[in-house]
Design a protein around this motif. Sequence first.
Motif, PDB file in Angstrom:
ATOM      1  N   ALA A 143      33.796  23.132  61.004  1.00 40.48           N
ATOM      2  CA  ALA A 143      34.035  22.555  62.329  1.00 40.48           C
ATOM      3  C   ALA A 143      35.250  23.205  62.980  1.00 40.48           C
ATOM      4  CB  ALA A 143      34.256  21.045  62.215  1.00 40.48           C
ATOM      5  N   GLY A 144      35.112  23.519  64.258  1.00 40.88           N
ATOM      6  CA  GLY A 144      36.206  24.115  65.009  1.00 40.88           C
ATOM      7  C   GLY A 144      36.157  23.688  66.459  1.00 40.88           C
ATOM      8  N   THR A 145      37.236  23.994  67.180  1.00 41.24           N
ATOM      9  CA  THR A 145      37.353  23.607  68.589  1.00 41.24           C
ATOM     10  C   THR A 145      37.304  24.842  69.475  1.00 41.24           C
ATOM     11  OG1 THR A 145      38.699  21.673  68.027  1.00 41.24           O
ATOM     12  CG2 THR A 145      38.784  22.449  70.313  1.00 41.24           C
ATOM     13  N   PRO A 146      36.247  24.991  70.277  1.00 44.32           N
ATOM     14  CA  PRO A 146      36.168  26.149  71.178  1.00 44.32           C
ATOM     15  C   PRO A 146      37.390  26.226  72.081  1.00 44.32           C
ATOM     16  CG  PRO A 146      34.066  24.995  71.098  1.00 44.32           C
ATOM     17  CD  PRO A 146      35.065  24.121  70.384  1.00 44.32           C
ATOM     18  N   GLY A 147      37.879  27.444  72.264  1.00 44.79           N
ATOM     19  CA  GLY A 147      39.007  27.641  73.165  1.00 44.79           C
ATOM     20  C   GLY A 147      40.340  27.819  72.465  1.00 44.79           C
ATOM     21  N   ASP A 148      40.445  27.373  71.207  1.00 45.12           N
ATOM     22  CA  ASP A 148      41.731  27.580  70.550  1.00 45.12           C
ATOM     23  C   ASP A 148      41.736  28.907  69.790  1.00 45.12           C
ATOM     24  OD1 ASP A 148      40.657  27.208  67.947  1.00 45.12           O
ATOM     25  OD2 ASP A 148      41.244  25.103  67.867  1.00 45.12           O
ATOM     26  N   VAL A 163      32.764  38.950  55.143  1.00 47.10           N
ATOM     27  CA  VAL A 163      31.779  37.882  55.345  1.00 47.10           C
ATOM     28  C   VAL A 163      31.138  38.040  56.721  1.00 47.10           C
ATOM     29  CG1 VAL A 163      31.413  35.385  55.500  1.00 47.10           C
ATOM     30  CG2 VAL A 163      33.096  36.311  53.883  1.00 47.10           C
ATOM     31  N   ASN A 164      29.816  38.009  56.770  1.00 46.08           N
ATOM     32  CA  ASN A 164      29.094  38.050  58.037  1.00 46.08           C
ATOM     33  C   ASN A 164      29.249  36.696  58.717  1.00 46.08           C
ATOM     34  OD1 ASN A 164      27.231  38.067  60.143  1.00 46.08           O
ATOM     35  ND2 ASN A 164      25.693  39.207  58.983  1.00 46.08           N
ATOM     36  N   PRO A 165      29.824  36.630  59.927  1.00 51.05           N
ATOM     37  CA  PRO A 165      29.986  35.340  60.601  1.00 51.05           C
ATOM     38  C   PRO A 165      28.686  34.569  60.778  1.00 51.05           C
ATOM     39  CG  PRO A 165      31.272  37.038  61.700  1.00 51.05           C
ATOM     40  CD  PRO A 165      30.414  37.743  60.695  1.00 51.05           C
ATOM     41  N   ASP A 166      27.563  35.275  60.859  1.00 51.25           N
ATOM     42  CA  ASP A 166      26.274  34.594  61.002  1.00 51.25           C
ATOM     43  C   ASP A 166      25.891  33.792  59.762  1.00 51.25           C
ATOM     44  OD1 ASP A 166      26.000  35.661  63.533  1.00 51.25           O
ATOM     45  OD2 ASP A 166      24.813  37.383  62.852  1.00 51.25           O
ATOM     46  N   ASP A 167      26.564  34.059  58.649  1.00 55.79           N
ATOM     47  CA  ASP A 167      26.257  33.352  57.404  1.00 55.79           C
ATOM     48  C   ASP A 167      27.046  32.055  57.249  1.00 55.79           C
ATOM     49  OD1 ASP A 167      24.463  35.329  56.708  1.00 55.79           O
ATOM     50  OD2 ASP A 167      25.926  36.474  55.541  1.00 55.79           O
ATOM     51  N   VAL A 168      27.884  31.754  58.239  1.00 55.13           N
ATOM     52  CA  VAL A 168      28.663  30.516  58.233  1.00 55.13           C
ATOM     53  C   VAL A 168      28.275  29.709  59.461  1.00 55.13           C
ATOM     54  CG1 VAL A 168      30.971  29.507  58.232  1.00 55.13           C
ATOM     55  CG2 VAL A 168      30.575  31.684  57.058  1.00 55.13           C
ATOM     56  N   GLU A 169      27.924  28.445  59.271  1.00 55.67           N
ATOM     57  CA  GLU A 169      27.502  27.603  60.394  1.00 55.67           C
ATOM     58  C   GLU A 169      28.729  26.960  61.038  1.00 55.67           C
ATOM     59  OE1 GLU A 169      24.787  23.654  61.448  1.00 55.67           O
ATOM     60  OE2 GLU A 169      24.658  24.579  59.444  1.00 55.67           O
ATOM     61  N   ILE A 170      28.887  27.183  62.330  1.00 52.88           N
ATOM     62  CA  ILE A 170      30.007  26.621  63.077  1.00 52.88           C
ATOM     63  C   ILE A 170      29.510  25.438  63.904  1.00 52.88           C
ATOM     64  CG2 ILE A 170      31.875  27.064  64.704  1.00 52.88           C
ATOM     65  CD1 ILE A 170      32.011  28.730  62.161  1.00 52.88           C
ATOM     66  N   VAL A 171      30.193  24.301  63.791  1.00 52.28           N
ATOM     67  CA  VAL A 171      29.900  23.159  64.654  1.00 52.28           C
ATOM     68  C   VAL A 171      31.109  22.919  65.545  1.00 52.28           C
ATOM     69  CG1 VAL A 171      28.251  22.081  63.087  1.00 52.28           C
ATOM     70  CG2 VAL A 171      30.672  21.515  62.892  1.00 52.28           C
ATOM     71  N   ASN A 172      30.854  22.658  66.817  1.00 53.33           N
ATOM     72  CA  ASN A 172      31.923  22.483  67.786  1.00 53.33           C
ATOM     73  C   ASN A 172      32.322  21.020  67.896  1.00 53.33           C
ATOM     74  OD1 ASN A 172      31.608  25.219  68.285  1.00 53.33           O
ATOM     75  ND2 ASN A 172      30.325  24.909  70.094  1.00 53.33           N
ATOM     76  N   VAL A 173      33.606  20.760  67.751  1.00 56.77           N
ATOM     77  CA  VAL A 173      34.135  19.411  67.900  1.00 56.77           C
ATOM     78  C   VAL A 173      35.430  19.492  68.700  1.00 56.77           C
ATOM     79  CG1 VAL A 173      33.119  18.551  65.751  1.00 56.77           C
ATOM     80  CG2 VAL A 173      35.406  19.559  65.721  1.00 56.77           C
ATOM     81  N   ASP A 174      35.844  18.372  69.311  1.00 55.82           N
ATOM     82  CA  ASP A 174      37.126  18.376  70.005  1.00 55.82           C
ATOM     83  C   ASP A 174      38.244  18.220  68.977  1.00 55.82           C
ATOM     84  OD1 ASP A 174      37.408  15.653  69.345  1.00 55.82           O
ATOM     85  OD2 ASP A 174      36.532  15.015  71.244  1.00 55.82           O
ATOM     86  N   LYS A 178      37.995  16.759  64.491  1.00 58.79           N
ATOM     87  CA  LYS A 178      37.876  17.642  63.334  1.00 58.79           C
ATOM     88  C   LYS A 178      38.131  16.914  62.013  1.00 58.79           C
ATOM     89  CE  LYS A 178      40.492  21.071  64.858  1.00 58.79           C
ATOM     90  NZ  LYS A 178      41.151  22.401  64.964  1.00 58.79           N
ATOM     91  N   VAL A 179      39.198  16.150  61.953  1.00 54.94           N
ATOM     92  CA  VAL A 179      39.519  15.450  60.711  1.00 54.94           C
ATOM     93  C   VAL A 179      38.404  14.475  60.353  1.00 54.94           C
ATOM     94  CG1 VAL A 179      41.071  13.774  59.664  1.00 54.94           C
ATOM     95  CG2 VAL A 179      42.012  15.741  60.888  1.00 54.94           C
ATOM     96  N   ALA A 180      37.914  13.753  61.343  1.00 57.52           N
ATOM     97  CA  ALA A 180      36.830  12.804  61.093  1.00 57.52           C
ATOM     98  C   ALA A 180      35.580  13.517  60.591  1.00 57.52           C
ATOM     99  CB  ALA A 180      36.515  12.015  62.360  1.00 57.52           C
ATOM    100  N   ALA A 181      35.288  14.697  61.133  1.00 57.62           N
ATOM    101  CA  ALA A 181      34.109  15.442  60.707  1.00 57.62           C
ATOM    102  C   ALA A 181      34.192  15.792  59.223  1.00 57.62           C
ATOM    103  CB  ALA A 181      33.962  16.715  61.539  1.00 57.62           C
TER     104      ALA A 181
END
Length: 336
Positions: A143-148, A163-174, A178-181
């Motif tokens: 989990a990460g925050t777009p824009g930072d 590591v190929n970035p396509d092999d890691v799934e990114i989920v966008n959170v505010d 993040k901590v809750a996720a």
Amino acid sequence: MRRSLLVTSAVALLALSACGGDDTTAESGADGGELTAVTLTLNWVPYGEHAPFYYGVAEGIYEEEGIDLEIRPGSGSGTTVQQVAQSQTDFGWADTPPLLNGITEGMPIKSLGVFLQTGPASVEFFTDQGISEPSDLVGKVVAGTPGDAMYATFPAWLELNGVNPDDVEIVNVDPAGKVAALVEGRADAIMGFFHDQGPTIEDLSGKEVDALLFTDWGMNLLGTGLVAHQKTIDDDPELVEAFVRATARSWEAAADDPDGAAAAMEEGADETPPAEVLRAQLEQSIELLRLDEAGTPGVNTEEQWQETIDLLAEAGSLSEPADPGTYWESSFSEAG
């Protein structure tokens, strides 16, 4: 996330008033001279990284430098640099990437020196995940925050480590999510500042947290430091010099007495993390000073600044990169 839950109440306590450029003074100091009233806006609501400021006030360090310091909670480094640029606060404590972007956008501000010279950017996870190197993130949900800056540089950091970035799934959170996720199991790992969030996550979950620091795996971005308006630098260099000196002294004192610094923050701040969390955050912050190399807190080199500028430019999160002097006024914190 404990800090996020505190934002509303902490910010509500602020008496916001334009202060930059005010030539106000407070009562006389111990030597009989007048103190200059100064405001400092933090990058977030108070957590362990900020204890040195409260310790400097409690120990009279700022007063010895002729300063009556008011410490204000913040709501993100981006907002803090905007407040400095708009003369709503005299000084700011902010992360370096938002500072660089603010200057690119035309904000008349500069860094007076970065204190956290080992960047705290990291990927955090529960220890029982068995993650020990970037390749272990393959197939994981992060989990990460777009824009930072962490989000922008994460793909390049993965590639740097094979590591190929396509092999890691990114989920966008505010930022607040993040901590809750992580705690709720909606992500295997999060992008964040390990010295802040790690102790908080352990406190909330009762589980041990580990992290892969970007800097340990080939990518160091300068962290948080002091920011001032160009007008303040030009019109009152004596005040700027005194403030930088007092802040360096306060960090040195906190490094020598972290228990005292933590106690001063608990006494001086309206709301703080639990005592054990605050102390862990402070101890980890002190480790990021690189005092064995810098000698004095907040003393940087052009090479450090150029590395951060280049990394952000290569990641596409800094347009029109310039030389370090465009972003950093070195004269107030020179080595020696």
